[in-house]
Scaffold this motif. Structure first.
Motif, PDB file in Angstrom:
ATOM      1  N   ASP A   1     -71.613 -24.870 -31.541  1.00  0.00           N
ATOM      2  CA  ASP A   1     -70.736 -24.924 -32.710  1.00  0.00           C
ATOM      3  C   ASP A   1     -71.486 -25.257 -33.988  1.00  0.00           C
ATOM      4  N   THR A   2     -72.817 -25.320 -33.916  1.00  0.00           N
ATOM      5  CA  THR A   2     -73.628 -25.562 -35.101  1.00  0.00           C
ATOM      6  C   THR A   2     -74.775 -24.562 -35.135  1.00  0.00           C
ATOM      7  N   ASP A   3     -75.289 -24.316 -36.325  1.00  0.00           N
ATOM      8  CA  ASP A   3     -76.443 -23.448 -36.468  1.00  0.00           C
ATOM      9  C   ASP A   3     -77.690 -24.161 -35.962  1.00  0.00           C
ATOM     10  N   GLY A   4     -78.664 -23.372 -35.533  1.00  0.00           N
ATOM     11  CA  GLY A   4     -79.917 -23.973 -35.120  1.00  0.00           C
ATOM     12  C   GLY A   4     -80.598 -23.173 -34.035  1.00  0.00           C
ATOM     13  N   GLU A   5     -81.741 -23.659 -33.584  1.00  0.00           N
ATOM     14  CA  GLU A   5     -82.563 -22.947 -32.612  1.00  0.00           C
ATOM     15  C   GLU A   5     -81.922 -22.998 -31.236  1.00  0.00           C
ATOM     16  N   ILE A   6     -81.850 -21.833 -30.585  1.00  0.00           N
ATOM     17  CA  ILE A   6     -81.288 -21.764 -29.240  1.00  0.00           C
ATOM     18  C   ILE A   6     -82.334 -21.360 -28.209  1.00  0.00           C
ATOM     19  N   ALA A   7     -83.479 -20.897 -28.677  1.00  0.00           N
ATOM     20  CA  ALA A   7     -84.635 -20.580 -27.845  1.00  0.00           C
ATOM     21  C   ALA A   7     -85.824 -20.579 -28.793  1.00  0.00           C
ATOM     22  N   PRO A   8     -87.042 -20.720 -28.290  1.00  0.00           N
ATOM     23  CA  PRO A   8     -88.188 -20.762 -29.199  1.00  0.00           C
ATOM     24  C   PRO A   8     -88.238 -19.550 -30.125  1.00  0.00           C
ATOM     25  N   GLY A   9     -88.137 -19.801 -31.422  1.00  0.00           N
ATOM     26  CA  GLY A   9     -88.201 -18.734 -32.403  1.00  0.00           C
ATOM     27  C   GLY A   9     -86.910 -17.971 -32.606  1.00  0.00           C
ATOM     28  N   ILE A  10     -85.811 -18.378 -31.966  1.00  0.00           N
ATOM     29  CA  ILE A  10     -84.518 -17.702 -32.129  1.00  0.00           C
ATOM     30  C   ILE A  10     -83.491 -18.726 -32.585  1.00  0.00           C
ATOM     31  N   SER A  11     -82.914 -18.506 -33.763  1.00  0.00           N
ATOM     32  CA  SER A  11     -81.918 -19.417 -34.314  1.00  0.00           C
ATOM     33  C   SER A  11     -80.593 -18.702 -34.508  1.00  0.00           C
ATOM     34  N   ALA A  12     -79.518 -19.429 -34.263  1.00  0.00           N
ATOM     35  CA  ALA A  12     -78.163 -18.907 -34.449  1.00  0.00           C
ATOM     36  C   ALA A  12     -77.655 -19.282 -35.832  1.00  0.00           C
ATOM     37  N   ARG A  13     -76.994 -18.335 -36.497  1.00  0.00           N
ATOM     38  CA  ARG A  13     -76.371 -18.578 -37.791  1.00  0.00           C
ATOM     39  C   ARG A  13     -74.922 -18.085 -37.720  1.00  0.00           C
ATOM     40  N   HIS A  14     -73.975 -18.994 -37.848  1.00  0.00           N
ATOM     41  CA  HIS A  14     -72.557 -18.643 -37.782  1.00  0.00           C
ATOM     42  C   HIS A  14     -72.169 -17.817 -38.999  1.00  0.00           C
ATOM     43  N   THR A  15     -71.595 -16.637 -38.751  1.00  0.00           N
ATOM     44  CA  THR A  15     -71.229 -15.716 -39.827  1.00  0.00           C
ATOM     45  C   THR A  15     -69.814 -15.193 -39.588  1.00  0.00           C
ATOM     46  N   PRO A  16     -68.807 -16.044 -39.673  1.00  0.00           N
ATOM     47  CA  PRO A  16     -67.436 -15.626 -39.337  1.00  0.00           C
ATOM     48  C   PRO A  16     -66.901 -14.582 -40.293  1.00  0.00           C
ATOM     49  N   GLY A  17     -66.003 -13.779 -39.770  1.00  0.00           N
ATOM     50  CA  GLY A  17     -65.377 -12.704 -40.547  1.00  0.00           C
ATOM     51  C   GLY A  17     -65.045 -11.548 -39.638  1.00  0.00           C
ATOM     52  N   HIS A  18     -66.074 -10.982 -39.015  1.00  0.00           N
ATOM     53  CA  HIS A  18     -65.815  -9.919 -38.048  1.00  0.00           C
ATOM     54  C   HIS A  18     -65.005 -10.476 -36.884  1.00  0.00           C
ATOM     55  N   THR A  19     -65.439 -11.602 -36.346  1.00  0.00           N
ATOM     56  CA  THR A  19     -64.667 -12.402 -35.399  1.00  0.00           C
ATOM     57  C   THR A  19     -64.826 -13.853 -35.823  1.00  0.00           C
ATOM     58  N   PRO A  20     -64.031 -14.767 -35.249  1.00  0.00           N
ATOM     59  CA  PRO A  20     -64.141 -16.160 -35.676  1.00  0.00           C
ATOM     60  C   PRO A  20     -65.519 -16.771 -35.420  1.00  0.00           C
ATOM     61  N   GLY A  21     -66.181 -16.338 -34.343  1.00  0.00           N
ATOM     62  CA  GLY A  21     -67.473 -16.917 -34.005  1.00  0.00           C
ATOM     63  C   GLY A  21     -68.647 -15.986 -34.202  1.00  0.00           C
ATOM     64  N   SER A  22     -68.453 -14.917 -34.939  1.00  0.00           N
ATOM     65  CA  SER A  22     -69.524 -13.949 -35.168  1.00  0.00           C
ATOM     66  C   SER A  22     -70.809 -14.661 -35.580  1.00  0.00           C
ATOM     67  N   THR A  23     -71.919 -14.253 -34.954  1.00  0.00           N
ATOM     68  CA  THR A  23     -73.190 -14.958 -35.121  1.00  0.00           C
ATOM     69  C   THR A  23     -74.322 -13.968 -35.369  1.00  0.00           C
ATOM     70  N   VAL A  24     -75.161 -14.285 -36.327  1.00  0.00           N
ATOM     71  CA  VAL A  24     -76.416 -13.571 -36.556  1.00  0.00           C
ATOM     72  C   VAL A  24     -77.535 -14.385 -35.916  1.00  0.00           C
ATOM     73  N   TYR A  25     -78.453 -13.693 -35.238  1.00  0.00           N
ATOM     74  CA  TYR A  25     -79.609 -14.371 -34.654  1.00  0.00           C
ATOM     75  C   TYR A  25     -80.852 -14.036 -35.469  1.00  0.00           C
ATOM     76  N   VAL A  26     -81.526 -15.090 -35.911  1.00  0.00           N
ATOM     77  CA  VAL A  26     -82.728 -14.960 -36.730  1.00  0.00           C
ATOM     78  C   VAL A  26     -83.939 -15.236 -35.840  1.00  0.00           C
TER      79      VAL A  26
END
Length: 265
Positions: A159-184
């Motif tokens: 439920d928070t942005d941040g690293e989920i694997a080495p070098g992969i971070s989640a960024r919450h980007t709601p709109g398309h769906t409530p939990g839509s997420t971009v991975y950086v």
């Protein structure tokens, strides 16, 4: 492709076909697709490649989305995902993590099959707002509940942005769906953004005012899409949408104030 030492490879599953004018529109321009006919077939149909991305980072073998599955309903047809993975030297047992940009059917197709988890050793991750919307809500669509419920024992929602694997971070980007997420995906000063369905077609990066009929909140979806496009414009950052042709990456560049997506490779 490589982002520093991290490898990202498209995993193709199939293709979707939608009447373009019925799924992506500009409310202020009645015939907006007339300027982008080169992106459609002769019938005005938008072809949407389906699949996901394999990310190898350290000891982790990560899938970002899992295609549409075995569906073949005249509009969407999959079936190739596991074969594509095998061609990359990866078996279902090798996958350590499955992360979802969101939980629409064409992104979770190979998460389970006939009630069984397809990637038996993987941890499954998604923003908790999407899990609540698609699975735990009293109004959740029964098909989605059946498809996704078997993941519950292996699920680690966030439920928070941040690293989920080495070098992969989640960024919450709601709109398309409530939990839509971009991975950086990042290593050093190199970055690539896996946009999911924040963007369905490159036209949404070219122009600011497109809307997708699938967006639960079109205003929020448009705002986050433009914010990301402006963030990466004229930088070295790579971006890719979940349905771009060939799932190929590119960069956003500007000229005379206008944005353009330029595919690389």
């Amino acid at each position: 492709m490589k982002v520093g030492g991290i490898e990202i490879v498209p995993v193709l599953d199939g293709v979707g076909r939608e009447p373009a004018a019925e799924v992506l529109t500009r409310p202020d321009v009645p015939d907006a697709w007339a300027c982008h006919a080169d992106l459609l077939d002769e019938h005005g149909t938008l072809h949407l490649d389906l699949g996901g991305f394999l990310v190898r980072t350290g000891e982790r073998v990560v899938l970002v989305d899992t295609g549409v599955g075995t569906i073949d309903n005249g509009k969407y047809a999959g079936g190739r995902f596991l074969e594509s993975l095998e061609g990359l030297g990866v078996s279902p047992a090798d996958v350590t993590d499955v992360v979802f940009t969101h939980l629409h059917f064409d992104h979770v197709g190979w998460a389970t099959k006939k009630g069984e988890v397809v990637f038996p050793h993987a941890i499954y991750r998604v923003h908790e707002a999407d899990w609540a919307h698609f699975v735990d809500s009293p109004d959740a669509e029964p098909g989605a509940v059946r498809k996704l419920s078997p993941l519950r024992e292996r699920l680690e929602p966030f439920d928070t942005d941040g690293e989920i694997a080495p070098g992969i971070s989640a960024r919450h980007t709601p709109g398309h769906t409530p939990g839509s997420t971009v991975y950086v995906v990042s290593d050093g000063d190199e970055r690539a953004l896996l946009l999911g369905d924040v963007v369905h077609s490159v036209v949404e990066l070219h122009e600011r005012d497109w809307e997708a009929v699938f967006d639960v909140d079109p205003v929020a979806a448009r705002a986050v899409r433009n914010a990301i496009a402006d963030e990466v414009a004229d930088s070295t950052d790579l971006v890719v949408g979940a349905h771009f042709p060939g799932l190929r990456f590119g960069r956003v560049v500007t000229a005379s104030g206008n944005r353009t997506f330029q595919q690389i490779g």
